[in-house]
Write a protein that holds these residues in place. Structure first.
Motif: not given
Length: 487
Positions: A202-210, A226-233, A235-243
């Motif tokens: 549910s970490d990404l629920a704040c980035t898009a929803y119906m 703007g949710a991706f302005g949060n550095e922690e989110l 990095n957690k989402t984009f910093k690796s190929e797996e993520k």
């Protein structure tokens, strides 16, 4: 050979939107011109109504009492018809040809022909191991978004699905057929049909929803960049190929959830409305974001054609205008016609053209609140009045029974008015109760919700004084809840 990009690749993902916002300078101009012309026509019509409603008010110097009316359903845009009788001759011909090619490919088990070599090898191995080769899935069982694709089966939604691919490829049958085959192959290889059953967190629920539907019944998807302005989110989402792969999978799942809300048959709602909020977006300078952009664009443009009815951009940042021309040469006019740009001070006004105010979340100036105990979709119809410059309107909510709880929502598009609330008892010997002191409302104000419990018969007055030089649109609703206990 260059194939124009379809509307769908501008769909749900934040990454996709980074590319979307690079490509719409021409669209912005087109939308503004169309909107301006439409606005002029509507302005003339509304002006005549406002003048008629305020003839009596002209006898008074300070008070203008427009007649409220219930907000009617808007028909600001509609999907193209999927009924065979409504198609042009060349469109019907293309649809027939595509259905013939699809029927032949399915019955000939050649729909996944590029896998044929591997399939034969697998069959040989299975025979050597004594396994039953006949259990291999047959092509005639293939379906897309819940619609069986074998034309001879006569599924009600098959024309709707095939028309999406044809429209995405400008009714070029061979191109549409190739696109369909690649989509089916991708879904099979990526096991997309099982993505709805996966727990992707549910970490990404704040980035898009119906959330809700528009005037025409299209499910609405909000993309909160703007949710991706949060550095922690981020990095957690984009910093690796797996993520990034997990993010891609999550976006695919969200798209599939949205499609489940559609009615893929002639006359049904068969596409989504996208609201893309770019406020505080980190922008295209992030390397990881660019990588994710490429992946999302590839997935959506190739596999979800014509799934977006409109793409509305709100809170657009300055870099949008610097980058929006880069992809224009790759966009068809059909794609560009589906984009709408809303300036920050026009967000609510723009959204109400497409979405009922009661379906717009309160943070975008609407009346919709999570777990709302006061209003539901079945009660509290929204009314509107148009308040001319320099005039005053009083909205009356009568309450004759003692101990009732009166609740109301109200907003003025663009505000810049003075506003106050009061309770006026029917007994002339009683005092007027100030519910909300007079206040100058700026253009940044959100919608108002308030309640009042009366201890005697009377009425709640909502008083709006338009001190600006522009006509204002007032939207409001009210509800009286009878109290189960004495006051």
């Amino acid at each position: 050979m260059h194939i124009p990009l379809s509307t769908t690749h501008f769909s749900i993902s934040f990454a996709t939107m980074t590319v979307e916002v690079m490509a719409q300078e021409e669209t912005l101009n087109d939308e503004l011109v169309v909107a301006a012309e439409s606005k002029k026509e509507k302005k003339k019509e509304k002006k005549e109504k406002v003048v008629e409603e305020n003839v009596k008010a002209m006898e008074s110097v300070d008070v203008d009492e427009p007649k409220p009316k219930t907000v009617e359903k808007s028909s600001s845009y509609k999907e193209e018809s999927n009924f065979l009788s409504d198609l042009k001759e060349f469109e019907r011909k293309a649809l027939g040809e595509l259905k013939s090619k699809l029927e032949e490919a399915i019955l000939g088990n050649s729909l996944f022909e590029k896998e044929e070599g591997k399939k034969k090898e697998n069959e040989v191995d299975m025979e050597e191991e004594g396994e039953n080769v006949e259990e291999v899935e047959k092509d005639d069982d293939v379906s897309l978004w819940g619609v069986p694709l074998l034309p001879s089966k006569g599924a009600e939604g098959v024309d709707v699905v095939l028309l999406k691919f044809l429209r995405a490829r400008e009714f070029k049958v061979n191109d549409a057929f190739e696109m369909l085959k690649k989509t089916l192959r991708w879904r099979k290889e990526s096991k997309v049909d099982s993505v709805l059953d996966e727990d992707l967190g549910s970490d990404l629920a704040c980035t898009a929803y119906m959330n809700g539907v528009d005037h025409e019944g299209h499910p609405v998807c909000y993309n909160i960049f703007g949710a991706f302005g949060n550095e922690e989110l981020y990095n957690k989402t984009f910093k690796s190929e797996e993520k990034r792969f997990e993010f891609l999978r999550w976006r695919c799942q969200l798209m599939e959830k949205g499609i489940q809300k559609l009615d893929l048959k002639p006359g049904g709602v068969s596409s989504l409305l996208q609201i893309n909020d770019l406020k505080n977006s980190p922008g295209p300078s992030k390397r990881e974001l660019r990588v994710a952009t490429k992946q999302i664009v590839a997935m959506l443009q190739d596999n979800y054609p014509e799934m977006v009815a409109k793409n509305i951009f709100i809170n657009v940042p300055f870099w949008y205008y610097a980058l929006n021309a880069l992809l224009c040469p790759f966009l068809t006019q059909r794609t560009k016609s589906k984009f709408v740009i809303a300036h920050p001070n026009k967000v609510t006004e723009t959204l109400t053209k497409y979405i009922p105010i009661e379906e717009i979340p309160v943070n975008y100036g609407g009346f919709k609140r999570e777990n709302d105990s006061q209003f539901s979709s079945q009660v509290g119809a929204v009314s509107e009045i148009f308040l001319k410059a320099g005039s005053t309107a009083t909205i009356e909510i009568p309450t004759l029974e003692v101990g009732n709880i009166i609740c109301w929502d109200l907003t003025v598009l663009g505000w810049e008015v003075s506003y106050k609330e009061e309770f006026v008892p029917n007994d002339e010997g009683s005092y007027t109760v100030i519910v909300q002191k007079g206040k100058k409302m700026t253009s940044q104000e959100g919608p108002i919700r308030n309640t009042f419990r009366n201890n005697e018969p009377g009425k709640v007055n909502l008083i709006i004084e338009n001190t600006s030089n522009k006509k204002k649109r007032v939207l409001y609703r009210s509800m009286i809840n009878k109290s189960s206990s004495p006051f």
